[in-house]
Scaffold this active site. Structure first.
Site, PDB file in Angstrom:
ATOM      1  N   HIS A 258       1.230  -1.428   0.392  1.00 22.06           N
ATOM      2  CA  HIS A 258      -0.079  -0.101  -0.214  1.00 22.06           C
ATOM      3  C   HIS A 258       0.699   1.308  -0.130  1.00 22.06           C
ATOM      4  O   HIS A 258       2.162   1.361   0.202  1.00 22.06           O
ATOM      5  CB  HIS A 258      -0.645   0.125   1.323  1.00 22.06           C
ATOM      6  CG  HIS A 258      -2.210   0.955   1.047  1.00 22.06           C
ATOM      7  ND1 HIS A 258      -1.761   2.036   1.090  1.00 22.06           N
ATOM      8  CD2 HIS A 258      -3.023   0.346   0.615  1.00 22.06           C
ATOM      9  CE1 HIS A 258      -3.211   2.495   0.893  1.00 22.06           C
ATOM     10  NE2 HIS A 258      -3.890   1.681   0.674  1.00 22.06           N
ATOM     11  N   ASP A 309      -7.828  -5.663  -0.269  1.00 21.81           N
ATOM     12  CA  ASP A 309      -8.612  -6.629  -1.502  1.00 21.81           C
ATOM     13  C   ASP A 309      -8.015  -8.101  -1.321  1.00 21.81           C
ATOM     14  O   ASP A 309      -9.266  -9.004  -1.231  1.00 21.81           O
ATOM     15  CB  ASP A 309      -8.523  -6.136  -2.328  1.00 21.81           C
ATOM     16  CG  ASP A 309      -8.277  -4.567  -3.065  1.00 21.81           C
ATOM     17  OD1 ASP A 309      -9.198  -4.770  -3.226  1.00 21.81           O
ATOM     18  OD2 ASP A 309      -7.516  -3.690  -3.696  1.00 21.81           O
TER      19      ASP A 309
HETATM   20  N1  COA Z   1       3.935  -7.931  -4.535  1.00 23.45           N
HETATM   21  C1  COA Z   1       5.530  -7.497  -4.644  1.00 23.45           C
HETATM   22  N2  COA Z   1       6.358  -6.698  -4.088  1.00 23.45           N
HETATM   23  C2  COA Z   1       5.437  -5.399  -4.105  1.00 23.45           C
HETATM   24  C3  COA Z   1       3.936  -5.904  -3.625  1.00 23.45           C
HETATM   25  C4  COA Z   1       3.110  -6.127  -4.283  1.00 23.45           C
HETATM   26  N3  COA Z   1       2.003  -6.771  -4.075  1.00 23.45           N
HETATM   27  N4  COA Z   1       3.458  -4.260  -3.483  1.00 23.45           N
HETATM   28  C5  COA Z   1       5.217  -3.797  -3.388  1.00 23.45           C
HETATM   29  N5  COA Z   1       5.533  -4.342  -3.858  1.00 23.45           N
HETATM   30  C6  COA Z   1       7.366  -3.672  -3.975  1.00 23.45           C
HETATM   31  C7  COA Z   1       7.994  -3.303  -4.896  1.00 23.45           C
HETATM   32  O1  COA Z   1       7.896  -4.355  -5.911  1.00 23.45           O
HETATM   33  C8  COA Z   1       8.699  -2.466  -4.809  1.00 23.45           C
HETATM   34  O2  COA Z   1      10.127  -3.077  -4.592  1.00 23.45           O
HETATM   35  P1  COA Z   1      11.570  -2.130  -4.990  1.00 23.45           P
HETATM   36  O3  COA Z   1      11.251  -1.066  -4.123  1.00 23.45           O
HETATM   37  O4  COA Z   1      12.327  -3.334  -5.288  1.00 23.45           O
HETATM   38  O5  COA Z   1      11.113  -2.139  -6.636  1.00 23.45           O
HETATM   39  C9  COA Z   1       8.632  -2.034  -3.673  1.00 23.45           C
HETATM   40  O6  COA Z   1       7.912  -2.638  -2.906  1.00 23.45           O
HETATM   41  C10 COA Z   1       7.488  -0.965  -2.856  1.00 23.45           C
HETATM   42  O7  COA Z   1       6.877  -1.121  -4.495  1.00 23.45           O
HETATM   43  P2  COA Z   1       5.894   0.218  -5.279  1.00 23.45           P
HETATM   44  O8  COA Z   1       5.073   0.093  -6.763  1.00 23.45           O
HETATM   45  O9  COA Z   1       6.788   1.581  -5.365  1.00 23.45           O
HETATM   46  O10 COA Z   1       4.852   0.941  -4.586  1.00 23.45           O
HETATM   47  P3  COA Z   1       3.558   1.549  -4.421  1.00 23.45           P
HETATM   48  O11 COA Z   1       3.385   2.135  -3.200  1.00 23.45           O
HETATM   49  O12 COA Z   1       3.662   2.818  -5.505  1.00 23.45           O
HETATM   50  O13 COA Z   1       2.434   1.082  -4.875  1.00 23.45           O
HETATM   51  C11 COA Z   1       0.257  -0.207  -3.974  1.00 23.45           C
HETATM   52  C12 COA Z   1       1.685   0.672  -4.080  1.00 23.45           C
HETATM   53  C13 COA Z   1      -0.667  -0.586  -4.332  1.00 23.45           C
HETATM   54  C14 COA Z   1       0.253   0.237  -6.020  1.00 23.45           C
HETATM   55  C15 COA Z   1       1.866  -1.900  -5.018  1.00 23.45           C
HETATM   56  O14 COA Z   1       1.894  -1.710  -3.512  1.00 23.45           O
HETATM   57  C16 COA Z   1       0.780  -2.592  -5.084  1.00 23.45           C
HETATM   58  O15 COA Z   1       1.329  -2.996  -7.069  1.00 23.45           O
HETATM   59  N6  COA Z   1      -0.005  -3.970  -4.708  1.00 23.45           N
HETATM   60  C17 COA Z   1       0.103  -5.128  -5.236  1.00 23.45           C
HETATM   61  C18 COA Z   1      -1.948  -4.465  -6.337  1.00 23.45           C
HETATM   62  C19 COA Z   1      -2.735  -4.543  -4.889  1.00 23.45           C
HETATM   63  O16 COA Z   1      -2.962  -5.159  -4.445  1.00 23.45           O
HETATM   64  N7  COA Z   1      -3.611  -3.318  -5.166  1.00 23.45           N
HETATM   65  C20 COA Z   1      -4.988  -3.030  -4.613  1.00 23.45           C
HETATM   66  C21 COA Z   1      -3.805  -1.754  -3.371  1.00 23.45           C
HETATM   67  S1  COA Z   1      -5.358  -0.789  -1.802  1.00 23.45           S
END
Ligand code: COA
Length: 372
Positions: A258, A309
């Site tokens: 998140h 979710d």
């Molecule tokens: N699975 C695996 N790795 C994850 C992850 C996941 N669900 N969520 C974050 N990470 C990792 C990223 O790969 C990143 O790693 P890195 O720094 O080594 O590259 C790090 O954690 C930070 O993630 P990032 O995508 O930059 O965070 P964000 O704040 O931009 O995105 C979300 C937040 C929610 C979009 C992201 O966590 C995600 O894509 N989650 C899965 C989708 C989801 O469940 N969405 C519903 C949200 S309520």
């Protein structure tokens, strides 16, 4: 010019009285989500988000009556669904189109003042439930079901979806899920809604834009994909290898992580408990056990915590709801928050117009086509 903040992380883009996330605690208009999840009916939450206070009895009754009244759709909307229901149109795509379509039947949709009123808001909030449920039925060749006056919003959603009266336990669980998803400060779809109406466009446009944003797998689309993942993991013994492989391939595991919460999502514990109960009641405890093992592993290996979710997927699955309706259900609930933010944006508007840092070519000169 200000420095680029990729994904607008940490940027304050609006003032709001609708909801807040402070120290990993979510509140709606000052009420803790724990309090509301345990006590409130979704209709009370709708009123709370739109007025910043809970309704009294007369106000709640009036809101419920209007929601019921507006739930019935123009017959042309059902026919419209029939046109594309036979194809493979995802319910979020159908919802995006049909929210736009219902504006055609609203004589006040283009009237600048009327398009910003609570009457529009109630109308949209009511119809969004009917759009999701009737599309789900029409695509299966079934007749749409009219709402039942004796049921609340949660009950009517389930009733219009299945054509059978839901049990009290189902209504209670579904109501709680609606309450938990209703608002969440400036998430992507809410920000999208506020951007769309900051040009003083109408409320329908704001909701259409928000539905489009919610559809993506990084936002509301995650819950459907959680279920796809759970159906790939056949037994608890496969969890380790499955997740290890995803982590090795740097794939994202849906339902984890998140932007704002780093120590856990305060909504997830309710959905986890609901998931435990409902999977047990429906003889699907294995799904819950697999989910818990995935969650424990993600926490241990990546420090990532299950978000709203993750456990909502098994809750809806156990209610016999089709997986591609999970995100539309999120939209039905979140419409209340989108509208609250849209109303707030109208009340104190300035068009959203940030800047971009240009990184493309410069100093070029037009070349005639034969020279390119
Ligand atoms: N699975 C695996 N790795 C994850 C992850 C996941 N669900 N969520 C974050 N990470 C990792 C990223 O790969 C990143 O790693 P890195 O720094 O080594 O590259 C790090 O954690 C930070 O993630 P990032 O995508 O930059 O965070 P964000 O704040 O931009 O995105 C979300 C937040 C929610 C979009 C992201 O966590 C995600 O894509 N989650 C899965 C989708 C989801 O469940 N969405 C519903 C949200 S309520």
């Amino acid at each position: 010019m200000a420095e680029l903040q990729k994904g607008l992380e940490g940027v304050i883009a609006a003032e709001t009285k609708v909801s807040s996330i402070i120290d990993s605690q979510l509140t709606y208009a000052g009420y803790d989500i724990d309090d509301l999840a345990q006590n409130a009916e979704f209709e009370e939450v709708i009123f709370l988000l739109w007025h910043y206070r809970l309704p009294n009895e007369a106000e709640l009754k009036e809101l419920k009556e209007k929601l019921f009244e507006y739930m019935t759709l123009n017959p042309r909307v059902y026919n419209h669904f029939k046109e594309y229901a036979t194809g493979n149109v995802h319910p979020m795509t159908a919802l995006r189109t049909s929210v736009s379509y219902i504006a055609h039947f609203d004589e006040h949709a283009e009237d600048e003042e009327e398009s910003q009123t609570l009457e529009r808001a109630i109308r949209i909030q009511a119809k969004i439930a009917s759009l999701v449920t009737s599309y789900a039925r029409v695509r299966e060749g079934k007749e749409a079901v009219k709402p039942n006056k004796d049921l609340n919003y949660a009950g009517n959603f389930l009733y219009m979806l299945r054509g059978e009266l839901p049990t009290d336990i189902e209504v209670e669980a579904f109501n709680k899920a609606l309450v938990l998803h209703a608002d969440h400060e400036l998430n992507a779809s809410t920000f999208t809604a506020r951007c769309a109406v900051s040009s003083l466009s109408d409320m329908y446009s704001g909701i259409v834009a928000a539905v489009g944003s919610l559809k993506g797998p990084l936002h509301g689309g995650a819950n459907e994909r959680v279920m796809s993942m759970l159906s790939e993991v056949k037994s608890i013994d496969e969890v380790d290898a499955y997740i290890d492989e995803k982590i090795k391939n740097k794939e994202k595991i849906m339902g984890f992580g998140h932007r704002v919460y780093k120590d856990g999502d305060p909504r997830a514990k309710y959905l986890k408990e609901m998931s435990r109960k409902i999977t047990a009641e429906t003889g699907q405890s294995q799904l819950f056990d697999i989910s818990v093992k995935i969650a424990d592993k993600m926490k241990a290996e990546k420090g990532l915590i299950a978000n709203v979710d993750f456990f909502s997927a098994t809750v809806y699955h156990s209610m016999n709801i089709e997986h591609d309706l999970f995100t539309p259900i999120f939209a039905v609930s979140r419409t209340s928050g989108w509208i609250a933010h849209i109303l707030e944006q109208y009340r104190d508007n300035r068009i959203m117009r940030p800047r971009a840092h240009y990184i493309g070519e410069t100093d070029r000169t037009y070349e005639p086509i034969e020279k390119r």
